[in-house]
Design a protein around this motif. Structure first.
Motif: not given
Length: 111
Positions: A22-26, A31-33, A77-84
């Motif tokens: 949840i923290a990484m998704l936030a 970052c996307g915003g 953002l892609v790296v964070m999405a992969v982490f999620v």
């Protein structure tokens, strides 16, 4: 460490993993915003081309750096999405393994 201590530790980790996702998704949404808000201000190819034609290399370099910032942010953002996705998969796998261990213990077998 005893079996009971190990299992208790793993069960605590299972409860914490969704919070990490949840923290990484936030962070991903934040970052996307930010990128959505800043991108129109950063990417202006006409200004970069004008600076190159005018011969002001520092301005052109700054403009190119500004144009690369969204690309780097998108990569992060892609790296964070992969982490999620990874954390979610690990959470599901750990829950499944703990359910198997609980079933074995309830049947009287030692894991």
């Amino acid at each position: 460490m005893t079996d009971a201590g190990f299992l208790a530790r793993r069960e605590r980790l299972v409860r914490l993993w969704p919070y990490a996702a949840i923290a990484m998704l936030a962070l991903l949404v934040g970052c996307g915003g930010w990128l959505w808000w800043k991108a129109p201000l950063l990417i202006n190819p006409l200004a970069v081309a004008e600076a190159v034609r005018a011969g002001t290399l520092p301005d052109a370099t700054a403009g190119l750096m500004a144009a690369m910032l969204p690309v780097v942010t998108l990569g992060l953002l892609v790296v964070m999405a992969v982490f999620v996705v990874f954390v979610t998969a690990m959470f599901r796998n750990e829950r499944r393994l703990l359910a198997i261990v609980r079933t074995c213990r309830a049947a009287g077998d030692r894991p």
